[in-house]
Each structure stands twice: as structure tokens, then as C-alpha cells.
Design an enzyme around this catalytic site. Sequence first.
Site, PDB file in Angstrom:
ATOM      1  N   GLU A 272       2.202  13.716  -3.141  1.00 29.78           N
ATOM      2  CA  GLU A 272       0.763  13.929  -3.006  1.00 29.78           C
ATOM      3  C   GLU A 272       0.385  15.398  -3.215  1.00 29.78           C
ATOM      4  OE1 GLU A 272      -2.577  13.200   0.442  1.00 29.78           O
ATOM      5  OE2 GLU A 272      -1.095  11.647   0.101  1.00 29.78           O
TER       6      GLU A 272
ATOM      7  N   ARG B 134      -6.736   8.952  -3.944  1.00 32.16           N
ATOM      8  CA  ARG B 134      -6.210  10.327  -3.980  1.00 32.16           C
ATOM      9  C   ARG B 134      -6.321  10.918  -5.395  1.00 32.16           C
ATOM     10  NH1 ARG B 134      -6.962   8.850   0.107  1.00 32.16           N
ATOM     11  NH2 ARG B 134      -5.693   8.758   1.971  1.00 32.16           N
TER      12      ARG B 134
ATOM     13  N   SER C 190       0.657  14.434   4.518  1.00 33.58           N
ATOM     14  CA  SER C 190       1.340  13.288   3.915  1.00 33.58           C
ATOM     15  C   SER C 190       1.944  13.719   2.584  1.00 33.58           C
ATOM     16  CB  SER C 190       0.362  12.133   3.700  1.00 33.58           C
ATOM     17  OG  SER C 190      -0.145  11.682   4.935  1.00 33.58           O
TER      18      SER C 190
END
Length: 420
Positions: free
Chosen positions: A411, A177, A310
Site C-alpha cells: 500500500e 486505495r 497497513s
Amino acid sequence: MTTHADSLKTTTPTLAQLTTIGVGGAVGRFIEPQSEEEFIAAVRDADAAGSPLLVIGGGSNLLIADEPFHGVVVRDKRQGISVLDDDAHAGANASVVAIVAQAGVNWDDFVDFCVVSGFSGVEGLSGVPGSVGASVVQNIGAYGQEVASTVSSVRIFDRESGSIRQLDRDDMRFGYRSSALKSSMYSAPAVPSGDYFPTPRYVVLSVTFALRRNGTDEVAFGQLAKALGVAVGERMPIADIRRAVLKVRAAKGMLEDPGRYLLPLMRGCKNFHIVADALSANSLASREQPANMNDEAGSQPNLNRHSCGSFFMNPILTKAQAEKLPPDAPRFDATLPDGEPGVKTSAAWLIDHAGFHKGYKVRPDAKAGLSTLHTLALTNRGGAKASDVAELARAIQNGVEAKFGIRLVPEPVVVGMDLR
């Protein structure tokens, strides 16, 4: 003096209207460039004026404060996808095809285009919200695939030098990520850089992908294999894989609400036939859904989709840290930021085992809560503010840290609030 941006100014929305979680304050200026020249000019003008700059795609990976954003919001309206069949791009491997997608292309539109064309490598990323430009900033991943594995190069505008550059895959420094682009926004995890935030130093103009001319691909993820009724590693038609991924994501409430693309501010941001298919599937699912499965005791089931996706990244721990986890905690081989071997664990597992179960709210009347289908999604249950979502996020972070000694990192890009 009239700038390029002035000529592109449209109706000014709120960030609540532009984001999938539906929270965020007013916008100073909103610009939708239709060409690369207009896009770069909008970025240059904002930087020259010293205005905060927020380049957005689908608005899915953003949590922005309720206060006005006193800056410029730029949404790239370019939707071009080109297949490069010349030998210079294909190289010696004729089974590989090069595809260039402009940054503003809706990500799932791109996946649909590839699957319909018989190009494999991104079908596992079906249903991930956002844009092509955002996909490489975040290095999106799901169901055994990461965008990094298919990227050949990224064409960018460097805000520091004022030049257009091409970054090869190695230049992108992809990680879990993360990318060189995302890293330019932060001085430490969840700590914004003073120079480039909330938009990277390198603004994506287009991405060149290297995909395979193959209508089948390996099923690389156990949950997906189970949904397809095959073994991990077995090959399946990519159209079947895409359908299965969308079905699995829908069961978790991890698809964005397609109805948002019927709103005036969102029309034209996503391929209409995909929106129509999703709306039809939603209608069928609602009719078939048992009464006791309805969200919020009988209200709209789509509230689970009003999220950032998420919300927390899966922590990557040192081996010493991982040894302190309970024996049944998930463990996966991973690489730490310094390149040393590490252990990845599941943020969803930590959240659930710290006592925050599906549907959790900090108060019964709270307007933000965990999805009733997935503990990793923080959702707007109707009328929530950014402060409500932040309150829920902090409660979860504090609870997980108290239980396991691990501080979860958000995130999404969090603007105007501190969620370290």
C-alpha cells in the site's frame, strides 16, 4: 541562479526523520513552502532541473530506501481550512456544507475540526495519519467510510501542462486505495511510471469536501458498532464515533506515535492540543497495560506505531480466483480494475494463515517485524533500516503466494526498492 526553492531551503533532514516508520536515507534538498505560490514554484523548479521530486505529507505512507534520495523533498506547510457557506457551494441542499482544506493540513486535524464543528462524514477516518493532500491520492478508507464519498473537487497543479486545474469527483476516478492521481505514478500495480514517480503528475493544492451539517451519523462497520455497544446502522453522535475509532485503532497499534511531533523537524505539522491529548492517553494506557501485554517483553509499547500503517492492500480477486480460497477466508463484494464484479479478501487473514503471526520476524534478532497487535503492520522495532523492512515484506509476499497463489501489493509508496 537563485531559484524560489533556494530561498525556502531549511535544515536538510533524512527521510528516516520524516517518515512514521523511521527509515530512509539522506535528502538532497528539503523545502517547506508557506504559500501556494511557493509550493508550485518548488515543484516547477525541481521539474525544470530534472530532479526527482517527492512531495510528502505526514510521511506515513512511504517506504524509502536507505541510500540517499538525490532529489527534492517538498513538504507543504500550509494549514488553512475554510468553511464555505455561500449558496453557490451549498446548492439547494442546506444540510450540506462545503469545506476547503489546503493540502498540507494534517488529516486528523481536519477530522477533529469537522467533528467539533458538527460536520459529519469523515469521523470514521479519525486517526488515519498523513495529510489532506495525501488522503485523496490514496483514497483513504476505514470503518465504513472512504474519503471519496465526501470529496467535491480537488484543486491541482498539473506538472505536465504547468497549469492549475480543478478536478471534479468524477475526474478523480476513485477506487479502492486508488485515484487518477495515484494511477499517474504507476504503469502497473507496484510498478513505477517512468514519467511521474514518486509524486503524481497532479500535485494536490487543496480539496473541497461536501459534509453534512449533522452532529450524528450511522455506525456502518461491525467492529465499530461493537465498540460503541450499538447495532450496525444505528445513529450516534459523531464525537462518540471519533472517540471509539481512535480507541479501536489504538488497540491495534494503528495510531502514529504522537511523540514524533515534539521533534524539531515535526513541530507545527499537527495541532498541538491533539498531540497533547494523544500523549496523555498514551501515558494512561501505559500505566494500565498488563505486564504481559508490553511490547518486546517490557520495552516501549509504542514500537507498534513505528510503521507505514497497513502495509499490504486487500486483494481484489476474480470470482474464479476467490473460489480457490479456503471456505473460511473473508469474502466481500468488490469491483475489479476493469469494472467487472470481483471479490475482496483480507490481506491480514492471508498473512496470518500463511504462518506469519503477530510479532513475526524473519530472525529472532531482526530489527523489523510484524506488529504484536496487527498482522497488517510492518514495524520498525528499533534501529531498523529500509532493507530490513523490505526483507520482511518479501518474506510475507513469498509465503502468501506459495500458500494461496496471491501476490500481495504494498500500500505505501515504495521508493528505491522493488517490492512487486
